[in-house]
Design a protein around this motif. Structure first.
Motif, short mmCIF file in Angstrom:
data_model
loop_
_atom_site.label_atom_id
_atom_site.label_comp_id
_atom_site.label_asym_id
_atom_site.label_seq_id
_atom_site.Cartn_x
_atom_site.Cartn_y
_atom_site.Cartn_z
N TYR A 264 -10.02 -7.18 11.42
CA TYR A 264 -10.07 -6.96 9.98
C TYR A 264 -9.42 -5.63 9.58
CZ TYR A 264 -13.18 -10.92 8.88
OH TYR A 264 -13.71 -12.17 8.69
N PHE A 265 -9.38 -4.68 10.51
CA PHE A 265 -8.75 -3.40 10.20
C PHE A 265 -7.23 -3.53 10.11
CE2 PHE A 265 -12.76 -1.77 12.10
CZ PHE A 265 -13.17 -1.01 11.03
N LEU A 266 -6.68 -4.64 10.56
CA LEU A 266 -5.22 -4.83 10.53
C LEU A 266 -4.76 -5.64 9.34
CD1 LEU A 266 -4.37 -5.34 14.30
CD2 LEU A 266 -4.47 -3.26 12.94
N SER A 267 -5.60 -5.78 8.36
CA SER A 267 -5.17 -6.45 7.13
C SER A 267 -4.12 -5.60 6.43
CB SER A 267 -6.36 -6.66 6.20
OG SER A 267 -6.66 -5.45 5.50
N GLN A 268 -3.39 -6.23 5.54
CA GLN A 268 -2.45 -5.49 4.70
C GLN A 268 -3.13 -5.05 3.40
OE1 GLN A 268 1.71 -7.00 4.71
NE2 GLN A 268 0.97 -8.52 6.17
N GLY A 269 -4.44 -4.92 3.50
CA GLY A 269 -5.23 -4.49 2.36
C GLY A 269 -4.87 -3.14 1.78
N PRO A 270 -4.54 -2.11 2.62
CA PRO A 270 -4.15 -0.84 2.02
C PRO A 270 -2.98 -0.98 1.04
CG PRO A 270 -4.63 -0.51 4.32
CD PRO A 270 -4.67 -2.00 4.09
N THR A 271 -2.00 -1.80 1.40
CA THR A 271 -0.87 -2.03 0.50
C THR A 271 -1.32 -2.78 -0.75
OG1 THR A 271 0.72 -2.06 2.31
CG2 THR A 271 1.39 -3.13 0.26
N ALA A 272 -2.10 -3.86 -0.54
CA ALA A 272 -2.55 -4.67 -1.66
C ALA A 272 -3.43 -3.87 -2.61
CB ALA A 272 -3.30 -5.90 -1.14
N TYR A 273 -4.34 -3.07 -2.05
CA TYR A 273 -5.26 -2.30 -2.89
C TYR A 273 -4.52 -1.19 -3.65
CZ TYR A 273 -9.39 0.09 -4.54
OH TYR A 273 -10.33 0.65 -5.36
N TYR A 274 -3.66 -0.49 -2.93
CA TYR A 274 -2.90 0.58 -3.58
C TYR A 274 -2.06 0.01 -4.73
CZ TYR A 274 0.44 4.45 -4.07
OH TYR A 274 1.22 5.48 -4.56
N GLY A 275 -1.41 -1.11 -4.47
CA GLY A 275 -0.55 -1.70 -5.50
C GLY A 275 -1.31 -2.25 -6.69
N MET A 276 -2.42 -2.94 -6.41
CA MET A 276 -3.14 -3.60 -7.50
C MET A 276 -4.05 -2.63 -8.25
SD MET A 276 -3.29 -6.49 -9.06
CE MET A 276 -2.79 -7.84 -7.99
N ALA A 277 -4.74 -1.75 -7.52
CA ALA A 277 -5.71 -0.87 -8.16
C ALA A 277 -5.09 0.42 -8.68
CB ALA A 277 -6.84 -0.53 -7.18
N THR A 278 -4.20 1.03 -7.90
CA THR A 278 -3.64 2.33 -8.29
C THR A 278 -2.36 2.19 -9.10
OG1 THR A 278 -4.58 3.32 -6.28
CG2 THR A 278 -2.84 4.55 -7.40
N ILE A 279 -1.45 1.32 -8.65
CA ILE A 279 -0.16 1.18 -9.34
C ILE A 279 -0.29 0.29 -10.57
CG2 ILE A 279 2.25 0.48 -9.12
CD1 ILE A 279 1.48 2.96 -7.49
N ALA A 280 -0.79 -0.94 -10.40
CA ALA A 280 -0.90 -1.87 -11.54
C ALA A 280 -2.12 -1.61 -12.40
CB ALA A 280 -0.93 -3.30 -11.02
N GLN A 281 -3.15 -1.02 -11.80
CA GLN A 281 -4.41 -0.73 -12.50
C GLN A 281 -4.98 -1.98 -13.16
OE1 GLN A 281 -2.96 2.50 -15.00
NE2 GLN A 281 -3.67 4.02 -13.53
N ALA A 282 -4.98 -3.09 -12.43
CA ALA A 282 -5.50 -4.34 -12.95
C ALA A 282 -7.01 -4.28 -13.11
CB ALA A 282 -5.13 -5.49 -12.02
#
Length: 334
Positions: free
Chosen positions: A125-143
């Protein structure tokens, strides 16, 4: 402890199609850690579509040098410390690093991120691409609440998580994928509000149908026609988080999307390209939210674990680029 280990090396840079001939599997000595260093048995390594870009001499990802011929290929994995000459890590510690596709890593303790195995159900589970997804959706897009989010490449490693992150933050989510099976999976298994097969007809028509009032957030992993359709479907002041360009990566064709400048200007669109460098802060920020959402039953981790040892990694990358997997892809090394 074995004397030898297998590692996958880059045999040649990619110009057109990626093949198994671009990789070599070699046997090398297992290194002995020096002062302040640790030896790590690699348990799982990650496979990502972006790796193909790293294999080009003209890699277009800023700040990331292309891989060198003869060096270990791959990047990102999780393993267990088996020898330690550092007070910072103990034998048995679970660690994460960006070493290559190898059976053992050796290096200074500070290049490894210690992880708590109790945060998630499995080390993979630590190898998910979640850091990219979270950074993009929460920080960049602020959805968040009230947003209508369109995610392209939604069945992939980043898209499948980005859509769920948007849902967890209160948004309505629409995803696109390349088969009816993936479309059904997005809605039934991952909880997307709607999804469609981008091969079935003009994407703009499907967006008009599924988002009659327009989209306020666009999370793009693909580019091409889907980007152009999102511009037409966007509400005023919509945020475009640009994460990838799979339409060009998969087959090398120059499917760069055209930006309708007048529409973008009159709608005040916010174009926000980004790259996530998986810093320790970005990783931990994701892990905290990921663990909480998993415990609350609000999140699914879609992933495929490929068996066969480290030498299975090159074929796994080819299969990923061919669209044969859903979610995150990892290879079980040991």
């Amino acid at each position: 402890m074995p004397d030898k280990q297998r590692e996958v090396r880059l045999a040649g840079h990619v110009e057109d199609d990626l093949t198994l001939g671009h990789f070599d599997v070699v046997e090398v000595a297992v290194p002995e850690p020096g002062d302040g260093e640790v030896l790590v048995r690699v348990d799982y390594v990650s496979v990502a579509a972006a790796f193909k870009e790293f294999m080009r001499t003209d890699c277009q990802i800023p700040g990331v040098p292309p891989w060198k011929v003869g060096d270990p290929a791959g990047g990102g994995g999780v393993g267990t410390v088996v020898k330690s000459n550092s007070p910072d890590l103990e034998v048995g510690d679970l660690v994460q690093s960006f070493g290559g596709w190898q059976e053992y890593w050796c290096g200074p303790a500070q290049q490894f991120i210690k992880q708590n195995p109790h945060h998630v159900p499995s080390p993979v589970y630590f190898l998910s691409q979640g850091p990219t997804a979270y950074y993009g959706m929460a920080t960049i897009a602020q959805a968040g609440e009230g947003d209508v989010v369109f995610v392209t490449g939604a069945a992939g490693g980043v898209g499948s998580l980005a859509g769920q992150i948007a849902k967890a933050r209160g948004a309505t989510v629409i995803g696109s994928a390349g088969s009816e099976a993936k479309v059904d999976w997005l809605v039934r298994e991952l909880g997307f509000d709607a999804a469609f097969n981008y091969k079935d007809g003009p994407v703009a028509d499907r967006l008009r149908e599924l988002a009659p009032d327009g989209i306020s957030v666009f999370f793009d992993n693909v580019g091409g026609e889907q980007f152009e359709a999102a511009v037409q479907a966007a509400r005023p002041h919509a945020r475009f988080a640009l994460c990838g360009a799979l339409a060009n990566q998969v087959d090398g064709r120059a499917e760069h999307p055209r930006l309708d400048l007048m529409t973008a200007i009159t709608k005040h669109l916010e174009i926000r390209p980004f790259a996530c460098y998986h810093t320790p802060e970005q990783i931990q920020n994701w892990v905290v939210h990921f663990g909480q959402w998993l415990q609350e039953g609000r999140f699914v981790f879609p992933h495929t674990v490929v068996e066969g040892g480290v030498e299975a990694a090159p074929q796994a990358l080819l299969s990923l680029l061919a669209g044969e997997y859903t979610g995150n892809v990892t290879v079980k090394v040991s």
